[in-house]
Design an enzyme around this catalytic site. Structure first.
Site, PDB file in Angstrom:
ATOM      1  N   GLY A   1      40.295  54.337  46.343  1.00  0.00           N
ATOM      2  CA  GLY A   1      40.285  54.022  44.909  1.00  0.00           C
ATOM      3  C   GLY A   1      39.652  52.661  44.687  1.00  0.00           C
ATOM      4  N   LEU A   2      39.338  52.402  43.441  1.00  0.00           N
ATOM      5  CA  LEU A   2      38.689  51.141  43.066  1.00  0.00           C
ATOM      6  C   LEU A   2      39.584  49.940  43.386  1.00  0.00           C
ATOM      7  CD1 LEU A   2      37.322  52.285  39.596  1.00  0.00           C
ATOM      8  CD2 LEU A   2      35.912  51.440  41.485  1.00  0.00           C
TER       9      LEU A   2
ATOM     10  N   GLY B   1      45.793  50.129  43.510  1.00  0.00           N
ATOM     11  CA  GLY B   1      47.160  50.231  44.041  1.00  0.00           C
ATOM     12  C   GLY B   1      47.254  50.669  45.495  1.00  0.00           C
ATOM     13  N   LYS B   2      46.159  50.625  46.212  1.00  0.00           N
ATOM     14  CA  LYS B   2      46.146  51.118  47.599  1.00  0.00           C
ATOM     15  C   LYS B   2      47.106  50.350  48.499  1.00  0.00           C
ATOM     16  CE  LYS B   2      41.745  50.258  47.837  1.00  0.00           C
ATOM     17  NZ  LYS B   2      41.548  49.732  46.453  1.00  0.00           N
ATOM     18  N   THR B   3      46.995  49.021  48.477  1.00  0.00           N
ATOM     19  CA  THR B   3      47.851  48.213  49.347  1.00  0.00           C
ATOM     20  C   THR B   3      49.323  48.351  48.933  1.00  0.00           C
ATOM     21  OG1 THR B   3      46.074  46.627  49.740  1.00  0.00           O
ATOM     22  CG2 THR B   3      48.307  45.848  50.145  1.00  0.00           C
TER      23      THR B   3
ATOM     24  N   SER C   1      36.776  52.628  50.245  1.00  0.00           N
ATOM     25  CA  SER C   1      36.007  53.790  50.750  1.00  0.00           C
ATOM     26  C   SER C   1      35.273  54.527  49.627  1.00  0.00           C
ATOM     27  CB  SER C   1      36.874  54.738  51.574  1.00  0.00           C
ATOM     28  OG  SER C   1      38.232  54.749  51.202  1.00  0.00           O
TER      29      SER C   1
HETATM   30  N1  LIG Z   1      51.342  53.500  40.055  1.00  0.00           N
HETATM   31  C1  LIG Z   1      50.950  52.388  40.659  1.00  0.00           C
HETATM   32  N2  LIG Z   1      50.635  52.421  41.976  1.00  0.00           N
HETATM   33  C2  LIG Z   1      50.220  51.292  42.604  1.00  0.00           C
HETATM   34  N3  LIG Z   1      50.096  50.092  42.010  1.00  0.00           N
HETATM   35  C3  LIG Z   1      50.396  50.001  40.706  1.00  0.00           C
HETATM   36  C4  LIG Z   1      50.833  51.139  39.980  1.00  0.00           C
HETATM   37  N4  LIG Z   1      51.061  50.761  38.708  1.00  0.00           N
HETATM   38  C5  LIG Z   1      50.785  49.455  38.645  1.00  0.00           C
HETATM   39  N5  LIG Z   1      50.392  48.966  39.851  1.00  0.00           N
HETATM   40  C6  LIG Z   1      50.021  47.560  40.127  1.00  0.00           C
HETATM   41  O1  LIG Z   1      48.620  47.495  40.386  1.00  0.00           O
HETATM   42  C7  LIG Z   1      48.327  46.471  41.325  1.00  0.00           C
HETATM   43  C8  LIG Z   1      47.561  47.079  42.495  1.00  0.00           C
HETATM   44  O2  LIG Z   1      47.189  46.059  43.406  1.00  0.00           O
HETATM   45  P1  LIG Z   1      46.819  46.357  44.932  1.00  0.00           P
HETATM   46  O3  LIG Z   1      46.587  45.047  45.583  1.00  0.00           O
HETATM   47  O4  LIG Z   1      47.837  47.262  45.536  1.00  0.00           O
HETATM   48  O5  LIG Z   1      45.457  47.162  44.766  1.00  0.00           O
HETATM   49  P2  LIG Z   1      44.398  47.579  45.886  1.00  0.00           P
HETATM   50  O6  LIG Z   1      43.941  48.946  45.523  1.00  0.00           O
HETATM   51  O7  LIG Z   1      44.954  47.363  47.239  1.00  0.00           O
HETATM   52  O8  LIG Z   1      43.202  46.558  45.582  1.00  0.00           O
HETATM   53  P3  LIG Z   1      42.064  46.003  46.583  1.00  0.00           P
HETATM   54  O9  LIG Z   1      41.029  47.102  46.737  1.00  0.00           O
HETATM   55  O10 LIG Z   1      41.499  44.827  45.833  1.00  0.00           O
HETATM   56  O11 LIG Z   1      42.715  45.619  47.866  1.00  0.00           O
HETATM   57  C9  LIG Z   1      49.667  45.863  41.753  1.00  0.00           C
HETATM   58  O12 LIG Z   1      49.906  44.709  40.991  1.00  0.00           O
HETATM   59  C10 LIG Z   1      50.670  46.976  41.374  1.00  0.00           C
HETATM   60  O13 LIG Z   1      51.951  46.485  41.087  1.00  0.00           O
HETATM   61 MG   LIG Z   2      44.344  46.119  48.842  1.00  0.00          MG
END
Ligand SMILES: Nc1ncnc2c1ncn2[C@@H]1O[C@H](COP(=O)(O)OP(=O)(O)OP(=O)(O)O)[C@@H](O)[C@H]1O
Ligand SMILES: [Mg+2]
Length: 200
Positions: free
Chosen positions: A10-11, A15-17, A84
């Site tokens: 996902g972008l 929320g991946k991490t 990805s």
């Molecule tokens: N349903 C959900 N699932 C996951 N995260 C969510 C959701 N709703 C809100 N969020 C919020 O969105 C944010 C996601 O941040 P996160 O660092 O997990 O994204 P990421 O995909 O890992 O980004 P990156 O590609 O920059 O590493 C967090 O602050 C999280 O609390």
């Molecule tokens: Mg991340």
């Protein structure tokens, strides 16, 4: 228990991490051997020095996919959290695996820009970062993800439940108590998806 790879795509800020770590916690509670490969961490070690060109992104994903394959075939649940963005490489990596579950975290760009956890969208929009996925680099949506979550609509808790219930339904992980207020409608949705994909 047999291993498998659980791949979050996902972008940035989708929320991946967040979900990878939550799901990891639940698996650990259930005695599952689990490892998380997070894109940010991988780029600091295994893929240190790689850029964000299409070629280097593909190299990065192939490396992660290679490690996840090795772990999965040795009884580990390997959770990957990596943007990805390219469909063909995601497909290639899937083909290396015996058991591979993809989770697509979907959310409108406007929501992600507001989240901007690391301030990267702001920089990318100001032209300070090149090749930033969603702003100045493409993201190809998955067509066959086992789990699709609209993270702008569903809470973290519901999203975690969706992933865990999916894995329970196909007997990839031991069953446990579901967390949160999980509905019958939700259950039916997961079943329908798994049926469509031929899992059940
Ligand atoms: N349903 C959900 N699932 C996951 N995260 C969510 C959701 N709703 C809100 N969020 C919020 O969105 C944010 C996601 O941040 P996160 O660092 O997990 O994204 P990421 O995909 O890992 O980004 P990156 O590609 O920059 O590493 C967090 O602050 C999280 O609390
Ligand atoms: Mg991340």
């Amino acid at each position: 228990m047999k291993g498998f790879t659980l791949w979050f795509t996902g972008l940035p800020c989708s929320g991946k991490t967040t979900l990878a770590r939550e799901v990891e916690g639940i698996m650990l509670e259930r005695g599952v051997r689990v490892e998380v490969l997070d894109g940010d961490e991988i780029r600091e070690n295994l893929s240190k020095g790689l850029t964000f060109s299409r070629e280097d992104r593909n190299t990065n994903i192939r490396r992660i996919g290679w490690v996840s394959k090795l772990l999965a075939r040795n009884g580990v649940v390997c959770i990957v959290a990596a943007v990805s963005p390219y469909r063909d490489i995601r497909r290639e990596v899937r083909e290396w695996h015996e058991r591979f579950i993809q989770v697509y975290l979907r959310a409108p760009l406007e929501v992600l820009k507001k989240r901007d956890v690391k301030g990267m969208y702001k920089k990318a929009m100001a032209g300070e970062i090149k090749n930033f996925t969603g702003i100045s680099d493409p993201y190809e949506e998955p067509e066959n993800a086992e789990v699709v979550i609209d993270t702008d609509l569903d809470t973290v808790e519901i999203s975690v439940d969706r992933v865990i219930r999916t894995l329970e339904m196909i007997d990839y992980i031991p069953h446990g108590e579901t967390v949160g207020d999980y509905s019958e409608e939700e259950e039916a949705k997961i079943k329908a998806r798994l049926k469509d994909l031929g899992y059940i």
